[in-house]
Motif scaffolding. Sequence first.
Motif, mmCIF file in Angstrom:
data_model
loop_
_atom_site.group_PDB
_atom_site.id
_atom_site.type_symbol
_atom_site.label_atom_id
_atom_site.label_comp_id
_atom_site.label_asym_id
_atom_site.label_seq_id
_atom_site.Cartn_x
_atom_site.Cartn_y
_atom_site.Cartn_z
ATOM 1 N N GLU A 175 -29.795 -1.184 20.138
ATOM 2 C CA GLU A 175 -29.486 0.025 19.381
ATOM 3 C C GLU A 175 -30.654 0.434 18.484
ATOM 4 N N LEU A 176 -31.433 -0.570 18.056
ATOM 5 C CA LEU A 176 -32.579 -0.299 17.189
ATOM 6 C C LEU A 176 -33.865 -0.123 17.974
ATOM 7 N N GLY A 177 -33.752 -0.131 19.310
ATOM 8 C CA GLY A 177 -34.928 0.035 20.138
ATOM 9 C C GLY A 177 -35.785 -1.209 20.232
ATOM 10 N N MET A 178 -35.188 -2.360 20.034
ATOM 11 C CA MET A 178 -35.918 -3.626 20.057
ATOM 12 C C MET A 178 -35.362 -4.511 21.177
ATOM 13 N N THR A 179 -36.065 -5.582 21.464
ATOM 14 C CA THR A 179 -35.628 -6.547 22.479
ATOM 15 C C THR A 179 -35.386 -7.890 21.802
ATOM 16 N N ALA A 180 -34.198 -8.417 21.964
ATOM 17 C CA ALA A 180 -33.861 -9.708 21.346
ATOM 18 C C ALA A 180 -34.487 -10.843 22.142
ATOM 19 N N PRO A 181 -34.972 -11.865 21.468
ATOM 20 C CA PRO A 181 -35.553 -13.002 22.199
ATOM 21 C C PRO A 181 -34.469 -13.841 22.865
ATOM 22 N N ASP A 182 -34.895 -14.673 23.785
ATOM 23 C CA ASP A 182 -33.990 -15.626 24.421
ATOM 24 C C ASP A 182 -33.864 -16.829 23.479
ATOM 25 N N PHE A 183 -32.877 -16.770 22.600
ATOM 26 C CA PHE A 183 -32.793 -17.745 21.517
ATOM 27 C C PHE A 183 -32.690 -19.180 22.027
ATOM 28 N N LEU A 184 -31.813 -19.447 22.990
ATOM 29 C CA LEU A 184 -31.604 -20.811 23.467
ATOM 30 C C LEU A 184 -32.587 -21.207 24.559
ATOM 31 N N GLY A 185 -33.313 -20.259 25.113
ATOM 32 C CA GLY A 185 -34.284 -20.575 26.154
ATOM 33 C C GLY A 185 -35.716 -20.572 25.679
ATOM 34 N N SER A 186 -35.920 -20.367 24.390
ATOM 35 C CA SER A 186 -37.263 -20.318 23.832
ATOM 36 C C SER A 186 -37.528 -21.574 23.010
ATOM 37 N N GLU A 187 -38.701 -22.174 23.197
ATOM 38 C CA GLU A 187 -39.042 -23.355 22.411
ATOM 39 C C GLU A 187 -39.174 -23.019 20.926
ATOM 40 N N THR A 188 -39.491 -21.779 20.625
ATOM 41 C CA THR A 188 -39.648 -21.368 19.227
ATOM 42 C C THR A 188 -38.315 -21.124 18.557
ATOM 43 N N TRP A 189 -37.365 -20.539 19.279
ATOM 44 C CA TRP A 189 -36.104 -20.111 18.677
ATOM 45 C C TRP A 189 -34.942 -21.064 18.914
ATOM 46 N N ALA A 190 -35.067 -22.021 19.804
ATOM 47 C CA ALA A 190 -33.919 -22.862 20.162
ATOM 48 C C ALA A 190 -33.433 -23.701 18.979
ATOM 49 N N MET A 191 -34.344 -24.410 18.324
ATOM 50 C CA MET A 191 -33.924 -25.247 17.198
ATOM 51 C C MET A 191 -33.420 -24.431 16.018
ATOM 52 N N PRO A 192 -34.094 -23.340 15.594
ATOM 53 C CA PRO A 192 -33.504 -22.511 14.530
ATOM 54 C C PRO A 192 -32.112 -21.982 14.882
ATOM 55 N N SER A 193 -31.874 -21.691 16.159
ATOM 56 C CA SER A 193 -30.552 -21.214 16.569
ATOM 57 C C SER A 193 -29.506 -22.310 16.384
ATOM 58 N N LEU A 194 -29.862 -23.537 16.751
ATOM 59 C CA LEU A 194 -28.920 -24.644 16.566
ATOM 60 C C LEU A 194 -28.689 -24.940 15.087
#
Length: 325
Positions: A175-194
Amino acid sequence: MPPLTKAAADPAAPVTKTGPDGPPGDGRRPRRPLGRHNLYGWLFSTPFLVLFAVFMAFPIVATLLMSFTDFGARHVTRPLEAEFVGLENYTKLFEDDRFLTALFNTAYFVVVGVPLTILLGLLVAILLNNGIDRARTFFRVGFYAPVVTAIVAVAVVWRFVLDPSDGLIAGLAAELGMTAPDFLGSETWAMPSLIAMAVWRNLGTVMVLFIAGLQAVPADVREAARLDGAGAWQEMRRITVPLLRPTMLYATVITTIGYLNVFEEPFVMTQGGPSDATLTVSLDMYREGFNFFHMGYASAMAYVLFVVIMGITVLQLRLLKDNTR
C-alpha cells in the motif's frame, strides 16, 4: 502444727507437677516421640520422591555420565558398552563451528530479547495499572493470551504476518509502494523476527509480575512524593522503579533462563535456518541427540548450557542483591 512445704515457705519457688502431666521435679510435659510423625511425613512424600527420582534425578545423573562417553543409538539397549572418552565431547564443542554459531545466536537472542521483554512488560503494566481505567481486564487478558496459546497456533499467526507475498506486513508495504523483505527466509531478518515473536509471546508473563509489584507499592509513599512536588517521571524514576527492583530481578532471571533455553520458536518457524542463522543451542542439542543420535555429545551441550545459565543467574543475583534488600 504440720511442717511447711517448700512452696509455702518460698512462694517464688517453681511449682512442679507429678503424675501423668509431668515427671517429678520437672514442670514441662514430656516430649512425644517424633518417629511416628516422621514416618507419616515420609509416607505422604513417597509418591513425589519416587516421581522426582525417576523423572528428574536419574535423567540428570545419567546425562552427566553420558557426557563423558560416546553414547549413541547402538548403546540404547546396551548402555554399559558405551566407551568412556573423558572430556573429549567438551573439547569438541569449542572446536565445532556449528555449536559456536548456535552459542552466538543464543547470546544474540538473549541480549536483545530480554531487555525488550522487560521494558515493554513494565510499560504495559504501568499503563494497565494507572493509565487505563476502562476495559482494564480485557486488555490484561489480551496481553496474557499469547502466554497460554499453543506454539503451533502462534506459528500460524506469525507466518501469516511475516509472509513475504500475502502476509499482513507485505500488504501494508504494498500500500505504501514498498516491498517487504522475506523475514523468515533472510539471514538478516530471521533472528529479529523470532525475537519479536518471543517478546510478543512472553510479554504477558512479565506484565503480570510487574502489575503485582506495582499494586504492592504503598499508596502513601506516592502521595508523599506528589505533595513534595514530584512529577510523574520523578515519581516513576525515584519511587516506583526502586521499589520494583525485587520484581524486576525475578522477571529478568526467569526471562533470561527461558530465552537461553529457546527452542520452540526456531524449531517451529525456521528449523534453524536459513544457513543456521536461527540455530540455537537447544535446537542444536536436539538435532545431535535425536536426529543424529550423538547422545553423549548432546549431553555435553546440555551441561555447557547449564553452566552458562547458572553463571548468568548468579551474576544477576549478585549485581542486584544489595538493591533488593
